[in-house]
Scaffold this motif. Sequence first.
Motif, PDB file in Angstrom:
ATOM      1  N   PRO A   1      14.249   0.091  -3.693  1.00  0.00           N
ATOM      2  CA  PRO A   1      15.642   0.804  -3.626  1.00  0.00           C
ATOM      3  C   PRO A   1      16.213   1.373  -4.880  1.00  0.00           C
ATOM      4  CG  PRO A   1      15.796  -1.398  -3.893  1.00  0.00           C
ATOM      5  CD  PRO A   1      14.452  -1.122  -3.513  1.00  0.00           C
TER       6      PRO A   1
ATOM      7  N   GLY B   1      13.023  -8.744  -3.975  1.00  0.00           N
ATOM      8  CA  GLY B   1      11.485  -8.250  -3.998  1.00  0.00           C
ATOM      9  C   GLY B   1      10.571  -8.756  -4.982  1.00  0.00           C
TER      10      GLY B   1
ATOM     11  N   ALA C   1      14.284   3.122  -6.892  1.00  0.00           N
ATOM     12  CA  ALA C   1      13.021   4.013  -7.416  1.00  0.00           C
ATOM     13  C   ALA C   1      12.495   3.639  -8.817  1.00  0.00           C
ATOM     14  CB  ALA C   1      13.846   5.409  -7.481  1.00  0.00           C
TER      15      ALA C   1
ATOM     16  N   GLN D   1      10.586  -1.820   7.250  1.00  0.00           N
ATOM     17  CA  GLN D   1      10.589  -1.727   5.517  1.00  0.00           C
ATOM     18  C   GLN D   1       9.742  -0.449   4.949  1.00  0.00           C
ATOM     19  OE1 GLN D   1       8.557  -3.990   2.253  1.00  0.00           O
ATOM     20  NE2 GLN D   1       9.890  -5.407   3.292  1.00  0.00           N
TER      21      GLN D   1
ATOM     22  N   ALA E   1       6.322  -2.142   8.519  1.00  0.00           N
ATOM     23  CA  ALA E   1       6.508  -1.451   7.233  1.00  0.00           C
ATOM     24  C   ALA E   1       5.735  -0.252   6.905  1.00  0.00           C
ATOM     25  CB  ALA E   1       6.405  -2.404   6.022  1.00  0.00           C
ATOM     26  N   ASN E   2       6.661   0.531   6.433  1.00  0.00           N
ATOM     27  CA  ASN E   2       5.873   2.070   6.068  1.00  0.00           C
ATOM     28  C   ASN E   2       5.794   2.879   7.683  1.00  0.00           C
ATOM     29  OD1 ASN E   2       5.605   2.210   3.198  1.00  0.00           O
ATOM     30  ND2 ASN E   2       4.126   0.280   3.839  1.00  0.00           N
TER      31      ASN E   2
ATOM     32  N   TYR F   1       7.193  -8.041  -5.593  1.00  0.00           N
ATOM     33  CA  TYR F   1       6.103  -7.104  -6.024  1.00  0.00           C
ATOM     34  C   TYR F   1       5.852  -7.283  -7.618  1.00  0.00           C
ATOM     35  CZ  TYR F   1       3.033  -3.351  -6.903  1.00  0.00           C
ATOM     36  OH  TYR F   1       2.134  -2.487  -7.559  1.00  0.00           O
TER      37      TYR F   1
ATOM     38  N   TYR G   1      12.759  -0.378   0.850  1.00  0.00           N
ATOM     39  CA  TYR G   1      11.852  -0.884  -0.424  1.00  0.00           C
ATOM     40  C   TYR G   1      12.107   0.022  -1.554  1.00  0.00           C
ATOM     41  CZ  TYR G   1       7.357   1.475   0.618  1.00  0.00           C
ATOM     42  OH  TYR G   1       6.491   2.258   0.864  1.00  0.00           O
TER      43      TYR G   1
ATOM     44  N   LEU H   1      18.082   5.997 -12.553  1.00  0.00           N
ATOM     45  CA  LEU H   1      19.152   5.275 -12.957  1.00  0.00           C
ATOM     46  C   LEU H   1      19.961   5.847 -14.121  1.00  0.00           C
ATOM     47  CD1 LEU H   1      18.019   1.355 -13.008  1.00  0.00           C
ATOM     48  CD2 LEU H   1      19.452   2.720 -11.338  1.00  0.00           C
TER      49      LEU H   1
ATOM     50  N   VAL I   1      12.392  -9.343 -12.742  1.00  0.00           N
ATOM     51  CA  VAL I   1      11.970 -10.562 -13.292  1.00  0.00           C
ATOM     52  C   VAL I   1      13.200 -10.959 -14.407  1.00  0.00           C
ATOM     53  CG1 VAL I   1       9.463 -10.532 -12.965  1.00  0.00           C
ATOM     54  CG2 VAL I   1      10.408  -9.595 -14.851  1.00  0.00           C
TER      55      VAL I   1
ATOM     56  N   ILE J   1      15.895  -4.713  -1.210  1.00  0.00           N
ATOM     57  CA  ILE J   1      14.989  -5.819  -1.646  1.00  0.00           C
ATOM     58  C   ILE J   1      14.569  -5.418  -3.225  1.00  0.00           C
ATOM     59  CG2 ILE J   1      14.310  -7.128   0.228  1.00  0.00           C
ATOM     60  CD1 ILE J   1      11.589  -5.110   0.382  1.00  0.00           C
TER      61      ILE J   1
HETATM   62  N1  NAP Z   1       6.305  -2.789   2.063  1.00  0.00           N
HETATM   63  C1  NAP Z   1       5.853  -1.809   1.048  1.00  0.00           C
HETATM   64  O1  NAP Z   1       4.958  -1.198   1.289  1.00  0.00           O
HETATM   65  C2  NAP Z   1       6.374  -2.067  -0.510  1.00  0.00           C
HETATM   66  C3  NAP Z   1       5.981  -1.460  -1.284  1.00  0.00           C
HETATM   67  C4  NAP Z   1       6.696  -1.092  -2.555  1.00  0.00           C
HETATM   68  C5  NAP Z   1       7.703  -2.209  -2.771  1.00  0.00           C
HETATM   69  N2  NAP Z   1       7.965  -3.308  -1.609  1.00  0.00           N
HETATM   70  C6  NAP Z   1       9.032  -4.303  -1.723  1.00  0.00           C
HETATM   71  O2  NAP Z   1      10.049  -3.810  -2.410  1.00  0.00           O
HETATM   72  C7  NAP Z   1      10.326  -4.378  -3.257  1.00  0.00           C
HETATM   73  C8  NAP Z   1      11.096  -3.667  -4.571  1.00  0.00           C
HETATM   74  O3  NAP Z   1      10.547  -2.334  -4.912  1.00  0.00           O
HETATM   75  P1  NAP Z   1       9.784  -2.248  -6.243  1.00  0.00           P
HETATM   76  O4  NAP Z   1       9.714  -3.606  -6.878  1.00  0.00           O
HETATM   77  O5  NAP Z   1       8.738  -1.474  -6.102  1.00  0.00           O
HETATM   78  O6  NAP Z   1      10.859  -1.309  -7.031  1.00  0.00           O
HETATM   79  P2  NAP Z   1      12.579  -1.421  -7.465  1.00  0.00           P
HETATM   80  O7  NAP Z   1      12.864  -2.801  -6.765  1.00  0.00           O
HETATM   81  O8  NAP Z   1      13.005  -0.201  -7.043  1.00  0.00           O
HETATM   82  O9  NAP Z   1      12.466  -1.516  -8.962  1.00  0.00           O
HETATM   83  C9  NAP Z   1      12.181  -2.513  -9.951  1.00  0.00           C
HETATM   84  C10 NAP Z   1      12.061  -2.034 -11.276  1.00  0.00           C
HETATM   85  O10 NAP Z   1      13.298  -1.817 -11.598  1.00  0.00           O
HETATM   86  C11 NAP Z   1      13.785  -2.784 -12.774  1.00  0.00           C
HETATM   87  N3  NAP Z   1      15.109  -3.212 -12.308  1.00  0.00           N
HETATM   88  C12 NAP Z   1      15.452  -4.148 -11.510  1.00  0.00           C
HETATM   89  N4  NAP Z   1      16.965  -4.125 -11.521  1.00  0.00           N
HETATM   90  C13 NAP Z   1      17.234  -3.338 -12.390  1.00  0.00           C
HETATM   91  C14 NAP Z   1      18.632  -2.915 -13.031  1.00  0.00           C
HETATM   92  N5  NAP Z   1      19.555  -3.553 -12.399  1.00  0.00           N
HETATM   93  N6  NAP Z   1      18.552  -1.951 -14.237  1.00  0.00           N
HETATM   94  C15 NAP Z   1      17.490  -1.415 -14.722  1.00  0.00           C
HETATM   95  N7  NAP Z   1      16.389  -1.837 -14.109  1.00  0.00           N
HETATM   96  C16 NAP Z   1      16.203  -2.763 -12.900  1.00  0.00           C
HETATM   97  C17 NAP Z   1      12.502  -3.918 -12.568  1.00  0.00           C
HETATM   98  O11 NAP Z   1      12.409  -4.236 -13.971  1.00  0.00           O
HETATM   99  P3  NAP Z   1      12.328  -5.911 -14.125  1.00  0.00           P
HETATM  100  O12 NAP Z   1      11.460  -6.572 -13.321  1.00  0.00           O
HETATM  101  O13 NAP Z   1      11.330  -5.728 -15.737  1.00  0.00           O
HETATM  102  O14 NAP Z   1      13.631  -6.379 -14.634  1.00  0.00           O
HETATM  103  C18 NAP Z   1      11.495  -3.190 -12.070  1.00  0.00           C
HETATM  104  O15 NAP Z   1      10.783  -2.407 -13.083  1.00  0.00           O
HETATM  105  C19 NAP Z   1       8.963  -5.084  -4.043  1.00  0.00           C
HETATM  106  O16 NAP Z   1       9.155  -5.970  -5.029  1.00  0.00           O
HETATM  107  C20 NAP Z   1       8.577  -5.418  -2.835  1.00  0.00           C
HETATM  108  O17 NAP Z   1       8.964  -6.914  -2.383  1.00  0.00           O
HETATM  109  C21 NAP Z   1       7.458  -3.000  -0.349  1.00  0.00           C
END
Ligand code: NAP
Length: 273
Positions: free
Chosen positions: A189, A22, A191, A161, A139-140, A24, A187, A196, A232, A228
């Motif tokens: 996933p 992902g 939280a 999604q 999505a949603n 975002y 999305y 964690l 970064v 997803i």
């Molecule tokens: N359709 C929708 O309305 C919607 C809404 C929200 C999100 N999304 C999609 O879903 C994707 C994922 O959701 P999200 O970015 O909101 O949240 P997420 O994937 O649950 O969490 C991302 C956060 O967790 C950190 N992280 C990632 N891997 C980790 C690990 N192994 N250990 C510890 N921390 C970790 C990342 O930090 P760093 O980047 O600093 O490493 C970032 O701060 C988005 O990028 C987007 O593509 C869709």
Amino acid sequence: MVNAQLYTRLNNGLDMPLLGLGVYDMHGPEAVTAIICALETGYRLIDTAAIYRNEAEVGQALRQSGLPRHQVFVTTKVSNAQQGYDQTLRAFDESLRRLGTDYVDLYLVHWPLKATRRATWQALEHLYDQKVLRAIGVANYLEPFLDELATYAQVVPALNQVEFSPYLYLESLLRRSQTDGTVLQAYTPLARGRRLDDPKLVALARQYGKTPAQIILRWLVQQGVSAIPKSVTPKRIRENFGIFDFSLAAADCQLINGFHENLRVVDDPLPLL
Ligand SMILES: NC(=O)c1ccc[n+]([C@@H]2O[C@H](COP(=O)([O-])OP(=O)(O)OC[C@H]3O[C@@H](n4cnc5c(N)ncnc54)[C@H](OP(=O)(O)O)[C@@H]3O)[C@@H](O)[C@H]2O)c1
């Protein structure tokens, strides 16, 4: 270990990796570097959206990676501001231009806006007929939105999604998606990292010699839910992909199902009904 990852088959026969990156909240060189790192790690699914304002970076990373376009599954979404039939057709062209590609693999209605979601879906069906994208989805869309969509959709969404994690375990939506033949994609996933350090999760991670994030992502893909996670950070991008060399016992999956606490880190779509 590119070939070791798991794929799912969408309802139109298209294969999609279950795990993707992902993107975002990443922009410019940071985004390009992260996406290239993911592609080098073996990720073959990138989830972007017009509203993320980084489709150009996705396109740049794809080209810089040297991978053939057909090897990477690219999802993007129509933004709320561009919903409606004609606007969606225009928005799609703009996304293609920014991505620098002549098709996308999956195009999604980003949010089920009451006034425009029907016309937006009909525009997606038109684009699907035109074969300028390979699959369409939403999505949603919680169950009431799916009920409404079913009254007029000509095409069953290939994918939905939604926010989904052990802490927001939407079991009836998952079962409904399986019955409908729509792949559920999680999305946020992880939280956004907020659980964690949950002792129950940490204990499982120790037991399997894996990290808490890996336990969550494995729990998802093992039940056919696409995930997803966004990162970064190269170490985390690789960590999140390290889920194809172990499996969770059924009893442990059941245990994780019980972590549900209705935790949302993004807005609840239901008020849009
Ligand atoms: N359709 C929708 O309305 C919607 C809404 C929200 C999100 N999304 C999609 O879903 C994707 C994922 O959701 P999200 O970015 O909101 O949240 P997420 O994937 O649950 O969490 C991302 C956060 O967790 C950190 N992280 C990632 N891997 C980790 C690990 N192994 N250990 C510890 N921390 C970790 C990342 O930090 P760093 O980047 O600093 O490493 C970032 O701060 C988005 O990028 C987007 O593509 C869709």
